[in-house]
Design a protein around this motif. Structure first.
Motif, PDB file in Angstrom:
ATOM      1  N   TYR B  30       0.792  -1.200   0.000  1.00  0.00           N
ATOM      2  CA  TYR B  30       0.000   0.000   0.000  1.00  0.00           C
ATOM      3  C   TYR B  30       0.828   1.256   0.000  1.00  0.00           C
ATOM      4  O   TYR B  30       0.489   2.224  -0.658  1.00  0.00           O
ATOM      5  CB  TYR B  30      -1.070  -0.013   1.090  1.00  0.00           C
ATOM      6  N   PHE B  44      -8.544   5.343   4.481  1.00  0.00           N
ATOM      7  CA  PHE B  44      -9.166   4.060   4.186  1.00  0.00           C
ATOM      8  C   PHE B  44     -10.326   3.721   5.132  1.00  0.00           C
ATOM      9  O   PHE B  44     -11.079   2.797   4.864  1.00  0.00           O
ATOM     10  CB  PHE B  44      -8.128   2.934   4.253  1.00  0.00           C
ATOM     11  N   CYS B  69     -12.391  -4.396  11.541  1.00  0.00           N
ATOM     12  CA  CYS B  69     -13.284  -5.374  10.917  1.00  0.00           C
ATOM     13  C   CYS B  69     -12.446  -6.203   9.957  1.00  0.00           C
ATOM     14  O   CYS B  69     -11.622  -5.652   9.223  1.00  0.00           O
ATOM     15  CB  CYS B  69     -14.386  -4.691  10.119  1.00  0.00           C
ATOM     16  N   GLY B  70     -12.684  -7.497   9.954  1.00  0.00           N
ATOM     17  CA  GLY B  70     -11.902  -8.294   9.022  1.00  0.00           C
ATOM     18  C   GLY B  70     -12.293  -9.752   9.032  1.00  0.00           C
ATOM     19  O   GLY B  70     -13.259 -10.152   9.697  1.00  0.00           O
ATOM     20  N   TRP B  71     -11.523 -10.513   8.267  1.00  0.00           N
ATOM     21  CA  TRP B  71     -11.749 -11.940   8.132  1.00  0.00           C
ATOM     22  C   TRP B  71     -10.787 -12.692   9.046  1.00  0.00           C
ATOM     23  O   TRP B  71      -9.627 -12.282   9.192  1.00  0.00           O
ATOM     24  CB  TRP B  71     -11.522 -12.374   6.691  1.00  0.00           C
ATOM     25  N   PHE B  86      -8.005  -5.985   3.484  1.00  0.00           N
ATOM     26  CA  PHE B  86      -7.245  -5.769   2.243  1.00  0.00           C
ATOM     27  C   PHE B  86      -5.879  -5.168   2.520  1.00  0.00           C
ATOM     28  O   PHE B  86      -4.970  -5.256   1.697  1.00  0.00           O
ATOM     29  CB  PHE B  86      -8.021  -4.823   1.316  1.00  0.00           C
ATOM     30  N   LEU B 178     -10.510 -13.522  -5.044  1.00  0.00           N
ATOM     31  CA  LEU B 178     -10.236 -12.078  -4.956  1.00  0.00           C
ATOM     32  C   LEU B 178      -9.628 -11.688  -3.612  1.00  0.00           C
ATOM     33  O   LEU B 178      -9.033 -10.632  -3.476  1.00  0.00           O
ATOM     34  CB  LEU B 178     -11.526 -11.274  -5.185  1.00  0.00           C
ATOM     35  N   ARG B 179      -9.803 -12.566  -2.600  1.00  0.00           N
ATOM     36  CA  ARG B 179      -9.225 -12.251  -1.288  1.00  0.00           C
ATOM     37  C   ARG B 179      -7.713 -12.484  -1.251  1.00  0.00           C
ATOM     38  O   ARG B 179      -7.066 -12.126  -0.275  1.00  0.00           O
ATOM     39  CB  ARG B 179      -9.889 -13.113  -0.203  1.00  0.00           C
ATOM     40  N   GLN B 184      -5.664  -8.918  -5.071  1.00  0.00           N
ATOM     41  CA  GLN B 184      -5.812  -7.590  -4.472  1.00  0.00           C
ATOM     42  C   GLN B 184      -4.763  -6.652  -5.061  1.00  0.00           C
ATOM     43  O   GLN B 184      -5.066  -5.510  -5.429  1.00  0.00           O
ATOM     44  CB  GLN B 184      -5.643  -7.674  -2.943  1.00  0.00           C
ATOM     45  N   ARG B 188      -5.741  -3.474  -7.475  1.00  0.00           N
ATOM     46  CA  ARG B 188      -5.460  -2.148  -6.913  1.00  0.00           C
ATOM     47  C   ARG B 188      -4.393  -1.432  -7.730  1.00  0.00           C
ATOM     48  O   ARG B 188      -4.489  -0.226  -7.956  1.00  0.00           O
ATOM     49  CB  ARG B 188      -5.054  -2.285  -5.442  1.00  0.00           C
TER      50      ARG B 188
END
Lengths: 594, 594
Positions: B30, B44, B69-71, B86, B178-179, B184, B188
């Motif tokens: 990033y 973000f 928040c996330g997986w 992400f 896509l994860r 990503q 991006r």
């Protein structure tokens, strides 16, 4: 309505504002567009054979050797020629001395709208001949060399006539229409505004611009979707009405801030001021609630709003669907003016007027009124008559009062009252829509008020299992000056709830959406989004009479491209690879035989 | 081919570079993307319920109360949980005290890939437990509250297996694919690079972003165009392969610098690594020559090039079509390495070797060679054998030497030589293409080498009337590492010349293009442009094995969407409004009857 021609404006002296908007004139147009989007001016002549644009030259350029390219706007007595490009107009002096005979010949003989390249020196106009109404009015070009780049054939009509002619002619010769001030302004403003939106979303808030497919499969209830035959017999792609499923799948895929300036398709046959393909600013994000999306959009519009308009004030006011109907008689109220609907039942509670008594004795019976400010002063007897007739014509339509309110506003403006300020942009959120509506063809069944992925209002989830008709949704509409310019919702992220709504309440075939339901099962985050109708938004911002005025190559209301003549016949051998045949209607077979 | 999974990378310690590109890792990804596009970082977490992203937390955040928040990435012995979004990964400490039983239950029971929201404090990891390979490795989150936002159902396969599985599975469960880090990163990077291109074109050089229609009419020779039936019997729209006609018409309309990130369509049936819909950076400008367009594109790529790659060096070298064929045996040479084709006829002029004598005695007979550097050291006997066989298999194909050159390069790299530096991006212009080629089906007729609007080379205009086959064009291709990534030309702006080429030389039906010919008659400026294939470009920049890896929802090579199962069957009543019927192939009728 008459289309404002920049040509006629120029002849009239350039500075007349156009109805309903304050349009900048050539020259200042570019200043305002440019300032709004970046600190320094773009280089309009980089990589090109010209050194400058026609419209940019000022006294500060005096003495400079310049090369200009442009269209011959008009010629005055073989002494002056006005050259035009997108940036503006500049006066070119046609040399009179014998040594410049060849240059003079080119400049005097080339028909109007021919393309020429001239090189020469920027000089002052003789004292007294400056034109203060023309941005380049202090200078003119003393030509050294000239080249005819392309001669314009005699047009089949006078440009002046063309500008006054029907829209069909404008669409047929769209490439000429695009040279008008108004079309240049509209398309350039559109480009700038979209660019600013991208900067806001991408650079300021970390959104990812992702392209989604337009060759997709049909969606439940997608009766307005264009079909694209594939090379497999009986198999068709559909052109989707929006990237709805894809943007939700992107959220499941962890791309948690998505946007796209998305091309969408809707086959509505012939409907005025609709286009078979249109563009929406499509946005979706995860871990967000309704107010989050609303703030995002308020910021987006504020940031991208053109500099030559009054700034957008945020936050936008919000009304509920129920309030909107009660107060304005519509779910997309024009809040630029008052004249709200007032319940005056109590005043007539003890009335002796028969028909009012009747109404008030019924359950939910009400008497409502609109107060027309200074109506007595502005409206004539025949206006009152026309209002009465309008009411009678629309009797028993629940939206009558809303329509009547707009009808009265039109009448008042016809009579000279300024009710809707043309410089005012009045945004409004409408929220708390019903989640379902009774189906038109069978009112005992339900259909989604918007689409089946809309989440129910958190307070109303229990109603889904008892009185689904009463459940409100987390859908929100954005309204501007009485036009819906956007809509969105928090989506259902729970697969069970989505299945229940699709299968049990809506009785849809869930097989068609099995991929989406499965995706919800595999770790879908809470998410929501919105789509703004870009064509309509730009139409309102530019004060254009039709969305066709903010689209470079629009279709006619019958879906035709009048310039190229699309759609077109296809030789039957070209249909074979797609395993389709034309079913000619019986009555047209005879016609074809001729 | 192995798809680099960010998951496995993470388990391995994150910093292993991926084959052929130096990929940044989560976190630094990033930084590099963000720095390249704007001065300050995007926000973000604006408008969202989280306060921070998982990947951004560092020692500087110590003591802050955060909501994430996330997986759930994985869980270690019910004491730690790694949460992913992400942006990256963060370690969450599962509270062990009795008072936090409900939080512990949520965090211990939620399956992997479930979505959770946690609030807590950023604390240091205990001394010795820092993970220097993880960008957030100095800190962890002491949780106060947790919420299960959505449970992930048991996946039909292990994520680890999934990553190793076939591409078909990846496409079917695209929302899981896509994860991955790689998808990503690719999507991006694509978004950022396109945004930078827009800044360059729109903000720095005054280009106007204009959308053109995709529902158009068929074009001459447009056999690869998808059809869209309209509601008029026998009338079809076509989905164009490019906005070519529209962009030229925009030039006639005075919108003299146009660009569009344009969706294009081409029905090529099943061709590997092609997509039925694809995207091109479409550019056109007026009053420009070939070098102007070339400089524009060099600047565009330099400006938009990702920061984590070596900067693009301009200007790009240029070779003519003839030189390219002679030196590299192809019109899209890979110039990352030498091994050029050398004419060694002179060496053999006095040879006594029979077959060489034969060749050299013929007109245009030549002997050519490729020198393989250190070939004797690297290549084994069986390599030489395979080269000999390759040559025999491709005998008499004029592109043999070009193919042989690439074949040898592959062989050398298999044997350990580093011939093509994976960090090198070698751009090349190829110019002076022939304007026409003999038609394949009838070599006595001509067809356009590119398209019929390409202008002839200024020195060769006279050849059009004498030996059109010999005329060169003002077409230019942009080649990157042996792949054509763009092509364009100066266009014909003279209606007479365009008519002559279409009608007399190409024998096309000019009626289909009457609108364009008419437009050229009414003051068309000289103009030219280019289109860059965005999918291919991003594919090369990211070092992806297929363009499907840089498209969010690609079709399989048969044109199927494996996730949603498009194209799909359509009930015949939905075909009626479009006046078409399916022509079932006779052999499939029986099948349908079952």
């Amino acid at each position: 309505m008459s289309f404002p021609s920049w040509l006629s404006q120029l002849y009239r002296g350039l500075s007349r504002p156009i109805r309903r908007t304050t349009q900048p004139i050539w020259g200042s147009l570019y200043r305002s567009l440019v300032q709004s989007s970046q600190r320094r001016n773009p280089e309009f002549s980089s990589f090109a054979v010209r050194t400058n644009t026609c419209g940019e030259l000022r006294s500060s350029h005096l003495g400079q050797e310049v090369t200009l390219c442009g269209w011959i706007q008009y010629r005055r007595q073989n002494t002056f020629l006005v050259l035009r490009d997108f940036h503006g107009l500049v006066q070119v002096v046609i040399p009179q001395d014998e040594s410049a005979a060849s240059v003079r010949k080119i400049l005097c003989e080339a028909p109007v709208e021919s393309v020429v390249q001239v090189s020469g020196t920027v000089i002052s106009r003789p004292a007294g001949q400056e034109n203060p109404k023309m941005p380049t009015g202090e200078i003119e070009i003393k030509v050294k060399t000239a080249e005819l780049l392309n001669a314009c054939k005699k047009l089949p009509f006078e440009i002046k006539d063309f500008m006054k002619k029907t829209e069909a002619l404008r669409l047929q010769y769209r490439y000429l229409d695009l040279r008008s001030f108004q079309m240049q302004y509209n398309l350039r403003l559109r480009s700038q505004m979209v660019m600013k939106m991208r900067e806001y979303l991408c650079n300021l808030h970390g959104f990812v611009d992702i392209e989604t497919p337009t060759l997709f499969k049909r969606t439940p209830g997608g009766a307005k979707e264009f079909l694209v035959p594939s090379r497999e017999p009986g198999k068709f792609y559909s052109l989707p009405q929006s990237p709805q499923q894809f943007k939700q799948l992107l959220m499941v895929g962890g791309l948690d801030r998505y946007f796209q300036v998305a091309r969408c398709y809707r086959d509505e046959g012939s409907r005025p001021d609709r286009q078979p393909e249109f563009t929406q600013i499509d946005i979706e994000m995860s871990f967000v609630d309704q107010t989050g999306i609303q703030s995002l959009i308020e910021g987006l519009l504020q940031y991208s709003w053109p500099n030559d308009k009054d700034p957008v004030v945020v936050p936008f006011p919000t009304v509920t669907f129920t309030e909107a109907l009660a107060t304005y008689g519509t779910d997309k109220p024009d809040t630029r003016f008052g004249m709200k609907i007032i319940d005056i039942s109590d005043v007539f509670r003890n009335t002796e007027i028969g028909f009012l008594q009747d109404v008030l004795s019924k359950p939910h019976g009400t008497v409502k009124a609109i107060c027309i400010p200074e109506g007595a002063k502005y409206l004539k007897r025949k206006d009152i008559e026309s209002i009465r007739k309008f009411a009678a014509d629309h009797f028993n339509q629940c939206s009558l009062l809303g329509k009547l309110r707009l009808e009265c506003a039109d009448l008042l403006e016809t009579r000279g009252m300024v009710l809707r300020d043309p410089t005012l942009f009045s945004f409004l959120w409408v929220v708390d829509f019903p989640l379902f509506l009774p189906k038109e063809e069978n009112p005992r069944e339900l259909e989604s008020a918007h689409h089946p992925f809309t989440a129910p209002h958190p307070s109303d989830i229990h109603l889904l299992y008892t009185e689904p008709k009463k459940a409100r949704s987390q859908h929100y509409d954005l309204v501007l000056n009485g036009n819906e310019i956007g809509g969105g919702s928090i989506r259902i992220h729970n697969a069970e709830l989505q299945r229940y709504i699709l299968a049990t309440l809506l009785k849809e075939d869930v097989k068609m959406l099995s991929h989406l339901l499965q995706a919800l099962d595999y770790g879908a985050p809470p998410h929501g989004g919105i789509a703004l109708g870009l064509d309509r938004l730009i139409c309102l911002v530019t004060g254009s009479p039709s969305i066709r005025d903010v689209i470079a190559f629009p279709k006619s209301f019958r879906g035709h491209d009048l310039m190229s003549n699309a759609p077109d016949s296809i030789p039957s051998e070209e249909l074979k690879p797609y395993h389709i045949r034309v079913s000619w209607p019986t009555d047209s077979k005879a016609e074809r035989a001729h």
